[in-house]
Motif scaffolding. Structure first.
Motif, PDB file in Angstrom:
ATOM      1  N   GLN A 204       1.918  -0.104 -14.060  1.00  0.00           N
ATOM      2  CA  GLN A 204       1.329  -0.899 -15.133  1.00  0.00           C
ATOM      3  C   GLN A 204       1.199  -2.340 -14.641  1.00  0.00           C
ATOM      4  O   GLN A 204       2.166  -3.102 -14.693  1.00  0.00           O
ATOM      5  CB  GLN A 204       2.268  -0.828 -16.329  1.00  0.00           C
ATOM      6  N   LEU A 205       0.032  -2.677 -14.128  1.00  0.00           N
ATOM      7  CA  LEU A 205      -0.183  -4.042 -13.647  1.00  0.00           C
ATOM      8  C   LEU A 205      -1.671  -4.323 -13.518  1.00  0.00           C
ATOM      9  O   LEU A 205      -2.477  -3.399 -13.460  1.00  0.00           O
ATOM     10  CB  LEU A 205       0.539  -4.274 -12.309  1.00  0.00           C
ATOM     11  N   ASP A 206      -1.988  -5.608 -13.481  1.00  0.00           N
ATOM     12  CA  ASP A 206      -3.370  -6.020 -13.234  1.00  0.00           C
ATOM     13  C   ASP A 206      -3.436  -6.482 -11.780  1.00  0.00           C
ATOM     14  O   ASP A 206      -2.974  -7.577 -11.449  1.00  0.00           O
ATOM     15  CB  ASP A 206      -3.736  -7.164 -14.197  1.00  0.00           C
ATOM     16  N   PRO A 207      -4.012  -5.655 -10.884  1.00  0.00           N
ATOM     17  CA  PRO A 207      -3.936  -5.981  -9.455  1.00  0.00           C
ATOM     18  C   PRO A 207      -4.634  -7.289  -9.086  1.00  0.00           C
ATOM     19  O   PRO A 207      -4.299  -7.881  -8.065  1.00  0.00           O
ATOM     20  CB  PRO A 207      -4.624  -4.797  -8.772  1.00  0.00           C
ATOM     21  N   SER A 208      -5.564  -7.763  -9.939  1.00  0.00           N
ATOM     22  CA  SER A 208      -6.272  -9.007  -9.595  1.00  0.00           C
ATOM     23  C   SER A 208      -5.324 -10.209  -9.625  1.00  0.00           C
ATOM     24  O   SER A 208      -5.652 -11.276  -9.129  1.00  0.00           O
ATOM     25  CB  SER A 208      -7.460  -9.228 -10.533  1.00  0.00           C
ATOM     26  N   LYS A 209      -4.139 -10.016 -10.216  1.00  0.00           N
ATOM     27  CA  LYS A 209      -3.193 -11.142 -10.319  1.00  0.00           C
ATOM     28  C   LYS A 209      -2.278 -11.227  -9.107  1.00  0.00           C
ATOM     29  O   LYS A 209      -1.398 -12.097  -9.052  1.00  0.00           O
ATOM     30  CB  LYS A 209      -2.338 -10.976 -11.574  1.00  0.00           C
ATOM     31  N   TYR A 210      -2.415 -10.323  -8.136  1.00  0.00           N
ATOM     32  CA  TYR A 210      -1.483 -10.282  -6.994  1.00  0.00           C
ATOM     33  C   TYR A 210      -2.225 -10.417  -5.674  1.00  0.00           C
ATOM     34  O   TYR A 210      -3.371  -9.982  -5.543  1.00  0.00           O
ATOM     35  CB  TYR A 210      -0.683  -8.974  -7.021  1.00  0.00           C
ATOM     36  N   SER A 211      -1.531 -11.007  -4.688  1.00  0.00           N
ATOM     37  CA  SER A 211      -2.123 -11.148  -3.358  1.00  0.00           C
ATOM     38  C   SER A 211      -2.080  -9.786  -2.663  1.00  0.00           C
ATOM     39  O   SER A 211      -1.373  -8.864  -3.104  1.00  0.00           O
ATOM     40  CB  SER A 211      -1.325 -12.175  -2.540  1.00  0.00           C
ATOM     41  N   GLN A 212      -2.814  -9.679  -1.545  1.00  0.00           N
ATOM     42  CA  GLN A 212      -2.833  -8.431  -0.781  1.00  0.00           C
ATOM     43  C   GLN A 212      -1.417  -8.091  -0.290  1.00  0.00           C
ATOM     44  O   GLN A 212      -0.992  -6.953  -0.328  1.00  0.00           O
ATOM     45  CB  GLN A 212      -3.815  -8.599   0.396  1.00  0.00           C
ATOM     46  N   GLY A 213      -0.707  -9.123   0.170  1.00  0.00           N
ATOM     47  CA  GLY A 213       0.662  -8.917   0.654  1.00  0.00           C
ATOM     48  C   GLY A 213       1.571  -8.414  -0.467  1.00  0.00           C
ATOM     49  O   GLY A 213       2.404  -7.526  -0.256  1.00  0.00           O
ATOM     50  N   GLU A 214       1.410  -8.967  -1.672  1.00  0.00           N
ATOM     51  CA  GLU A 214       2.228  -8.516  -2.807  1.00  0.00           C
ATOM     52  C   GLU A 214       1.882  -7.076  -3.167  1.00  0.00           C
ATOM     53  O   GLU A 214       2.781  -6.260  -3.425  1.00  0.00           O
ATOM     54  CB  GLU A 214       1.999  -9.450  -4.002  1.00  0.00           C
ATOM     55  N   LEU A 215       0.569  -6.749  -3.161  1.00  0.00           N
ATOM     56  CA  LEU A 215       0.169  -5.372  -3.495  1.00  0.00           C
ATOM     57  C   LEU A 215       0.741  -4.385  -2.479  1.00  0.00           C
ATOM     58  O   LEU A 215       1.160  -3.284  -2.836  1.00  0.00           O
ATOM     59  CB  LEU A 215      -1.359  -5.252  -3.559  1.00  0.00           C
ATOM     60  N   GLU A 216       0.772  -4.797  -1.228  1.00  0.00           N
ATOM     61  CA  GLU A 216       1.348  -3.906  -0.207  1.00  0.00           C
ATOM     62  C   GLU A 216       2.846  -3.685  -0.476  1.00  0.00           C
ATOM     63  O   GLU A 216       3.319  -2.540  -0.459  1.00  0.00           O
ATOM     64  CB  GLU A 216       1.154  -4.497   1.199  1.00  0.00           C
ATOM     65  N   ARG A 217       3.562  -4.760  -0.781  1.00  0.00           N
ATOM     66  CA  ARG A 217       5.007  -4.595  -1.030  1.00  0.00           C
ATOM     67  C   ARG A 217       5.266  -3.785  -2.303  1.00  0.00           C
ATOM     68  O   ARG A 217       6.180  -2.970  -2.366  1.00  0.00           O
ATOM     69  CB  ARG A 217       5.690  -5.976  -1.095  1.00  0.00           C
ATOM     70  N   ILE A 218       4.427  -4.021  -3.330  1.00  0.00           N
ATOM     71  CA  ILE A 218       4.571  -3.252  -4.582  1.00  0.00           C
ATOM     72  C   ILE A 218       4.371  -1.752  -4.289  1.00  0.00           C
ATOM     73  O   ILE A 218       5.150  -0.897  -4.712  1.00  0.00           O
ATOM     74  CB  ILE A 218       3.535  -3.738  -5.640  1.00  0.00           C
ATOM     75  N   THR A 219       3.325  -1.455  -3.521  1.00  0.00           N
ATOM     76  CA  THR A 219       2.997  -0.050  -3.222  1.00  0.00           C
ATOM     77  C   THR A 219       4.111   0.601  -2.400  1.00  0.00           C
ATOM     78  O   THR A 219       4.544   1.730  -2.692  1.00  0.00           O
ATOM     79  CB  THR A 219       1.660   0.013  -2.445  1.00  0.00           C
ATOM     80  N   ARG A 220       4.573  -0.112  -1.392  1.00  0.00           N
ATOM     81  CA  ARG A 220       5.611   0.469  -0.516  1.00  0.00           C
ATOM     82  C   ARG A 220       6.922   0.675  -1.283  1.00  0.00           C
ATOM     83  O   ARG A 220       7.580   1.702  -1.131  1.00  0.00           O
ATOM     84  CB  ARG A 220       5.837  -0.440   0.703  1.00  0.00           C
TER      85      ARG A 220
END
Ligand code: NAD
Length: 434
Positions: free
Chosen positions: A123-139
């Motif tokens: 549950q998040l809005d991915p446009s609010k996160y950097s690519q690096g943050e999205l990678e860490r969230i996913t991992r």
């Protein structure tokens, strides 16, 4: 003010989620009644097998830690491992995940695949996160899911706001946490990976290709072609873009398109490739494209056309928007885009609906091909993939079309009847343990 906005958002979300579960259960019960489904099997299929809600911490770029909520719902695995996408969106919650997981069970069964159904996301809005943050969230989410996913157990794939990059991070994290000798044997823990990381040639376009083919098959059944047909598309992401691309190739004309940023209209036709180039250079935003006019988002579904393709979110064709639809055909690229009331209105107006579990099944069929290739170490060229995909999709379309015609029912109910009957047979053959 802050609290009021929060309340409003949560009310909107509640409407969305109630509708999704309501829709899938009403659709299921309608088909179950039609086939006189064994009452014990109805009980099993009415509920999900497993539901995971995971809270996990991730370090943000500024050093703060944020807690995220992720979901994975496994609806049914009578026919094989759970299969279904991961979605990153503010509307992801337990009820949306349940509904979407159920739809996957029907979709894989209808397509004749050896899979069950699952779905999840964060549950998040991915446009609010950097690519690096999205990678860490996913991992970190993958790590938290641990053995609840697996190449022969539960196989996620891309969905709304997730893509081949997201799948590459998941595969890498999952494989890195296995003992060294087992790592390579786990590549098929997700599908929709980039080609170099074990992905399938053509997986990117498979869902949109399937939407286009289903429309073409339907027109062909009326002795018509796509030449000169006008269509509108809601959502210009993976599914919407590729569907529009293939339709345009066969002479159909995109006259209106809507994404989260705006709605565009040009009765002379919007060139799909030009719009794609504009949107990719504009962070996926179509608003501002110079060769079309901007229209109010509420006018989008009322645009005069032959074919309407919802390819964004669920619950878009409702009692409010359905009366405006002028198309003869609604081809559901998204999952659950038409709610129960919207569907009644469309059917009463004589509009045909090619249901999501048939119309967008190209994606999961291609995912199955990718999974098979990873298991066997094979690599198929793109022509072979598209050829195999087309054969499977034609087979599914014909089954549903004939069933609907013979039984005098709509295509959605027909698709459900076929899907549920297959699962019912498996339960009857195997019995219930112990
Ligand atoms: P995507 O993230 O690539 O694109 C989504 C598009 O929808 C974007 O253009 C976005 O701007 C638009 N959108 C988002 N919110 C909107 C709103 N409120 N109004 C109008 N447009 C909005 O996602 P996708 O992979 O194309 O998936 C789209 C739909 O298709 C989802 O319902 C998904 O479950 C379904 N689906 C996807 C696949 C697949 O293989 N990707 C397979 C089957 C079904």
């Amino acid at each position: 003010m802050e609290i009021m906005t929060e309340e409003l958002n949560s009310k909107t979300k509640n409407i969305l989620k109630r509708g999704m579960m309501d829709n899938v259960m009403e659709q299921f019960n309608r088909a179950a009644n039609h086939i006189h489904l064994n009452p014990n099997i109805r009980k099993i299929l009415s509920i999900t097998n497993n539901e995971l809600v995971i809270h996990f911490p991730v370090k943000m770029d500024n050093g703060d830690v944020e807690i995220f909520r992720g979901y994975r719902v496994q609806h049914n695995n009578a026919l094989g491992p759970y299969k279904g996408g991961l979605r990153y969106h503010p509307t992801v919650d337990i009820d949306a995940a349940r509904a979407l997981a159920m739809w996957m069970t029907w979709k894989t069964s209808l397509a004749g695949l050896p899979y069950g159904g699952g779905k999840g996301g964060i549950q998040l809005d991915p446009s609010k996160y950097s690519q690096g943050e999205l990678e860490r969230i996913t991992r970190r989410f993958t790590f938290a899911l641990a053995d609840n996913i697996g190449p022969e157990h539960d196989i996620p794939a891309p969905d709304l706001n997730t893509n081949s990059q997201t799948m590459a991070w998941i595969a890498d994290t999952y494989m890195s946490t296995r003992p060294p000798a087992e790592r390579s044997a786990n590549q098929h823990v997700v599908t929709g990976k980039p080609i170099e990381s074990g992905g399938l040639e053509g997986r990117d376009r498979a869902t949109g290709f399937g939407v286009y083919l289903n429309i073409k098959f339907w027109l062909n059944s009326k002795n018509e072609t796509l030449q000169g047909k006008r269509f509108i598309v809601q959502g210009f992401g993976n599914v919407g873009y590729w569907a529009a691309y293939f339709l345009e190739q066969e002479g159909a004309k995109l006259v209106a398109v809507q994404d989260v940023f705006g709605s565009l209209y040009n009765p002379e036709g919007i060139q799909v490739e030009k719009l794609y180039n504009y949107s990719t250079s504009n962070k996926g935003n179509i608003a501002g494209f110079p060769e079309a006019s901007i229209i109010d988002k509420h006018d989008f579904f009322g645009v005069d056309c032959d074919i309407c393709i919802p390819a964004a979110l669920g619950n878009q064709i409702t009692k409010e928007s359905a009366p405006n639809i002028k198309a003869r055909l609604v081809a559901e690229g998204a999952n659950g885009p038409t709610d129960v009331e919207g569907e009644k209105i469309l059917l009463a107006k004589g509009i045909t609906i090619i249901p999501d579990i048939l119309c967008n099944s190209g994606g999961v069929i291609a995912s199955y091909f990718e999974w098979l290739q990873n298991r066997s170490g094979d690599m198929w060229p793109i022509d072979e993939v598209m050829d195999k995909l087309e054969k499977k999709l034609k087979n599914s379309f014909d089954k549903v079309y004939e069933y609907a015609k013979n039984e005098g029912i709509d295509m959605r109910t027909a698709a459900y009847c076929i899907a549920i009957t297959r699962i019912e047979k498996a339960y009857v053959q195997r019995g219930i343990f112990p």
